[in-house]
Motif scaffolding. Structure first.
Motif, mmCIF file in Angstrom:
data_model
loop_
_atom_site.group_PDB
_atom_site.id
_atom_site.type_symbol
_atom_site.label_atom_id
_atom_site.label_comp_id
_atom_site.label_asym_id
_atom_site.label_seq_id
_atom_site.Cartn_x
_atom_site.Cartn_y
_atom_site.Cartn_z
ATOM 1 N N ALA A 9 0.836 -1.206 0.000
ATOM 2 C CA ALA A 9 0.000 0.000 0.000
ATOM 3 C C ALA A 9 0.867 1.251 0.000
ATOM 4 O O ALA A 9 0.633 2.199 0.748
ATOM 5 N N GLY A 10 1.900 1.255 -0.843
ATOM 6 C CA GLY A 10 2.656 2.487 -1.096
ATOM 7 C C GLY A 10 1.899 3.292 -2.162
ATOM 8 O O GLY A 10 0.757 2.960 -2.512
ATOM 9 N N THR A 123 -0.638 -7.758 6.943
ATOM 10 C CA THR A 123 -0.798 -8.942 6.103
ATOM 11 C C THR A 123 0.395 -9.030 5.151
ATOM 12 O O THR A 123 0.472 -8.288 4.169
ATOM 13 N N ARG A 158 9.991 -8.977 -2.823
ATOM 14 C CA ARG A 158 10.258 -10.413 -2.815
ATOM 15 C C ARG A 158 9.594 -11.078 -4.020
ATOM 16 O O ARG A 158 10.017 -12.126 -4.477
ATOM 17 N N GLY A 278 5.900 0.057 -10.035
ATOM 18 C CA GLY A 278 6.609 0.991 -9.156
ATOM 19 C C GLY A 278 8.023 0.503 -8.865
ATOM 20 O O GLY A 278 8.689 -0.089 -9.710
ATOM 21 N N ASP A 279 8.482 0.746 -7.624
ATOM 22 C CA ASP A 279 9.858 0.375 -7.267
ATOM 23 C C ASP A 279 10.094 -1.128 -7.369
ATOM 24 O O ASP A 279 11.233 -1.573 -7.496
ATOM 25 N N CYS A 293 6.232 9.064 -9.447
ATOM 26 C CA CYS A 293 5.482 9.501 -10.647
ATOM 27 C C CYS A 293 5.352 8.343 -11.641
ATOM 28 O O CYS A 293 4.285 8.126 -12.230
HETATM 29 C C1 FAD Z 1 15.381 10.342 -1.104
HETATM 30 C C2 FAD Z 1 14.260 10.021 -2.051
HETATM 31 C C3 FAD Z 1 13.528 11.052 -2.631
HETATM 32 C C4 FAD Z 1 12.522 10.756 -3.561
HETATM 33 N N1 FAD Z 1 11.826 11.785 -4.116
HETATM 34 C C5 FAD Z 1 10.857 11.511 -5.047
HETATM 35 C C6 FAD Z 1 10.105 12.572 -5.655
HETATM 36 O O1 FAD Z 1 10.254 13.759 -5.322
HETATM 37 N N2 FAD Z 1 9.171 12.247 -6.592
HETATM 38 C C7 FAD Z 1 8.940 10.948 -6.959
HETATM 39 O O2 FAD Z 1 8.093 10.715 -7.837
HETATM 40 N N3 FAD Z 1 9.620 9.927 -6.392
HETATM 41 C C8 FAD Z 1 10.571 10.168 -5.440
HETATM 42 N N4 FAD Z 1 11.243 9.149 -4.845
HETATM 43 C C9 FAD Z 1 10.915 7.761 -5.225
HETATM 44 C C10 FAD Z 1 9.661 7.270 -4.541
HETATM 45 O O3 FAD Z 1 9.756 7.454 -3.140
HETATM 46 C C11 FAD Z 1 9.443 5.785 -4.811
HETATM 47 O O4 FAD Z 1 9.685 5.508 -6.161
HETATM 48 C C12 FAD Z 1 7.993 5.405 -4.506
HETATM 49 O O5 FAD Z 1 7.655 5.743 -3.181
HETATM 50 C C13 FAD Z 1 7.778 3.916 -4.751
HETATM 51 O O6 FAD Z 1 6.460 3.574 -4.418
HETATM 52 P P1 FAD Z 1 6.006 2.062 -4.416
HETATM 53 O O7 FAD Z 1 4.560 2.078 -4.087
HETATM 54 O O8 FAD Z 1 6.449 1.394 -5.670
HETATM 55 O O9 FAD Z 1 6.849 1.365 -3.261
HETATM 56 P P2 FAD Z 1 6.867 1.627 -1.676
HETATM 57 O O10 FAD Z 1 6.477 3.016 -1.346
HETATM 58 O O11 FAD Z 1 8.173 1.128 -1.189
HETATM 59 O O12 FAD Z 1 5.701 0.689 -1.127
HETATM 60 C C14 FAD Z 1 5.848 -0.705 -1.009
HETATM 61 C C15 FAD Z 1 4.860 -1.196 0.042
HETATM 62 O O13 FAD Z 1 4.811 -2.620 -0.003
HETATM 63 C C16 FAD Z 1 4.782 -3.111 1.311
HETATM 64 N N5 FAD Z 1 5.296 -4.487 1.242
HETATM 65 C C17 FAD Z 1 6.553 -4.898 0.932
HETATM 66 N N6 FAD Z 1 6.649 -6.237 0.927
HETATM 67 C C18 FAD Z 1 5.411 -6.696 1.254
HETATM 68 C C19 FAD Z 1 4.873 -8.011 1.409
HETATM 69 N N7 FAD Z 1 5.615 -9.105 1.231
HETATM 70 N N8 FAD Z 1 3.574 -8.132 1.752
HETATM 71 C C20 FAD Z 1 2.795 -7.030 1.939
HETATM 72 N N9 FAD Z 1 3.251 -5.768 1.810
HETATM 73 C C21 FAD Z 1 4.550 -5.598 1.451
HETATM 74 C C22 FAD Z 1 5.675 -2.146 2.087
HETATM 75 O O14 FAD Z 1 5.430 -2.200 3.476
HETATM 76 C C23 FAD Z 1 5.274 -0.813 1.458
HETATM 77 O O15 FAD Z 1 4.164 -0.232 2.122
HETATM 78 C C24 FAD Z 1 12.241 9.418 -3.900
HETATM 79 C C25 FAD Z 1 12.958 8.374 -3.300
HETATM 80 C C26 FAD Z 1 13.957 8.675 -2.377
HETATM 81 C C27 FAD Z 1 14.712 7.529 -1.739
#
Ligand code: FAD
Length: 379
Positions: A9-10, A123, A158, A278-279, A293
């Motif tokens: 839930a990122g 979860t 993972r 995403g990441d 973004c």
């Molecule tokens: C210093 C810094 C500055 C940044 N600035 C910017 C910016 O200005 N603009 C921009 O667009 N991006 C920016 N980013 C990048 C951005 O933060 C990330 O790309 C973005 O938050 C990724 O989102 P996500 O939902 O893919 O992953 P995440 O935010 O990492 O969410 C992943 C989620 O999955 C959950 N999870 C993991 N494994 C499991 C599992 N097995 N079971 C259940 N849940 C799980 C985690 O708990 C987490 O809540 C920045 C990054 C950094 C490090």
């Protein structure tokens, strides 16, 4: 009704859940944390992501949070501007400025729109079978059946490792980062100041707060007893308002993380019924401010391509192809800029700064054109 399970839930997972729910998927979001509490930092949401948010009806709500005014650009530690532009210039070129806001503000907007009962916290997903869409959750005897699984489980995914076990894991990008939100009214204009192996970013937010970030080219794993003291040591003599911001920062709120990214793109962003997003799919350095973004873009494209009626395979292949083509150059460019920020050699830094200043002489148009390929995207 076809069922989609979103892991994480990122920002990426929440946006995917909303985009899929709008396309008639029944959605369950599985989050390992006990609650959704984003790190206390800011975020730049660029025009491309605002357009993607428009698709799920949230663009204007995010635009309303924009507080940026005045000049923005790149500066030297003594304060001189290397290149600059304004929010108005950006808006004239791309239809929108870059909106600076807190992560929690964006997450609140997204989470507040989830369908009732869609989010399950505490979860943790252990594994996914890409052929059947069966999701196994830790500590529970149950498995969850899904027609589509969206792995938005972040940089340490993972699910990515399970789907592509031979692919190299993210590597240290050579810089550590600090982030803090500081109460200091009166700061206008966003800036990023480039020194020798050091960067300090100042981003004014609504409500008299400022999002500060910094990076330093140091070995991985180093930590200071007090990270604010470390920032004062590195940046305390840089131009205003940096010393005042560091003085006003609460040491307990300064976050430090080493930056990692994937060196080579994955062969695909899907396998069987599973999409990576995403990441989890394309972890990148933060130099272009595009990680979140691109996650938002991924989410709306995925919901557009994969139909809840019938086999998701064809749609997932299109999603994978389109998003690899879109994100791979952004990951590379971000990494390349990251390398420039690590330079310490005075002659090399003088050349780098001279080139940026020369680009700045051509006015904001040139600086903005650098962003064309990224910011002009529309869904
Ligand atoms: C210093 C810094 C500055 C940044 N600035 C910017 C910016 O200005 N603009 C921009 O667009 N991006 C920016 N980013 C990048 C951005 O933060 C990330 O790309 C973005 O938050 C990724 O989102 P996500 O939902 O893919 O992953 P995440 O935010 O990492 O969410 C992943 C989620 O999955 C959950 N999870 C993991 N494994 C499991 C599992 N097995 N079971 C259940 N849940 C799980 C985690 O708990 C987490 O809540 C920045 C990054 C950094 C490090």
């Amino acid at each position: 009704m076809a069922h989609a399970v979103v892991i994480g839930a990122g920002i990426g997972g929440l946006t995917a859940a909303l985009a899929l729910a709008r396309k008639d998927w029944s959605v369950t979001v599985l989050e390992q944390a006990a609650s959704i509490e984003p790190v206390g930092a800011g975020l730049a949401v660029a025009p491309n992501a605002l357009r993607a948010l428009d698709v799920i009806g949230l663009g204007d709500e995010v635009r309303k949070l924009s507080a940026i005014q005045g000049q923005s650009g790149i500066r030297l530690p003594a304060g001189r501007w290397l290149s600059r532009t304004t929010a108005e210039d950006a808006a004239a070129r791309y239809g929108d400025p870059i909106v600076l806001l807190t992560r929690s503000a964006l997450v609140d907007i997204l989470a507040g729109r989830l369908p009732q009962g869609a989010l399950r916290v505490s979860t943790r997903v252990e594994s996914v079978d890409p052929a059947t869409g069966r999701v196994t959750v830790s500590g529970a005897a149950e498995t969850i059946e899904a027609d589509l699984v969206v792995a938005a489980d972040g940089i340490r995914s993972r699910i990515r490792s399970a789907l592509f076990p031979a692919h190299p894991a993210p590597v240290y990008a050579g810089v550590t980062s600090w982030r803090a939100i500081v109460p200091l009214p009166g700061v206008t204009g966003a800036s990023e100041t480039w020194g020798r192996g050091l960067i300090f970013g100042v981003m004014p937010l609504a409500g008299g707060q400022v999002y500060c970030y910094a990076t330093a080219a140091v070995p991985a794993g180093l930590r200071a007893a007090d990270e604010r003291d470390e920032l004062l040591r590195l940046f305390g003599r840089w131009h205003d308002p940096i010393p005042a911001l560091l003085d006003a920062a609460d040491p307990a709120t300064v976050l430090r993380h080493d930056i990692h990214c994937l060196d080579a793109p994955l062969p695909a962003f899907h396998a069987g019924r599973v999409a990576l997003l995403g990441d989890a799919a394309h972890p990148m350095t933060p130099n272009l401010g595009q990680g979140a973004c691109q996650a938002i873009e991924d989410a709306v494209v995925l919901a557009e391509r994969v139909s809840p009626h019938g086999d998701p395979a064809a749609g997932l292949a299109v999603y994978s192809r389109e998003r690899l083509a879109r994100t791979t150059p952004i990951v590379r460019r971000s990494r390349a800029i990251g390398r420039l920020t690590r330079w310490r050699n005075p002659s090399a830094v003088a050349l780098r700064d001279g080139a940026m200043r020369a680009a700045g002489w051509f006015g904001p148009g040139l600086a903005l054109r650098q962003g064309d390929q990224i910011f002009t995207w529309s869904p």
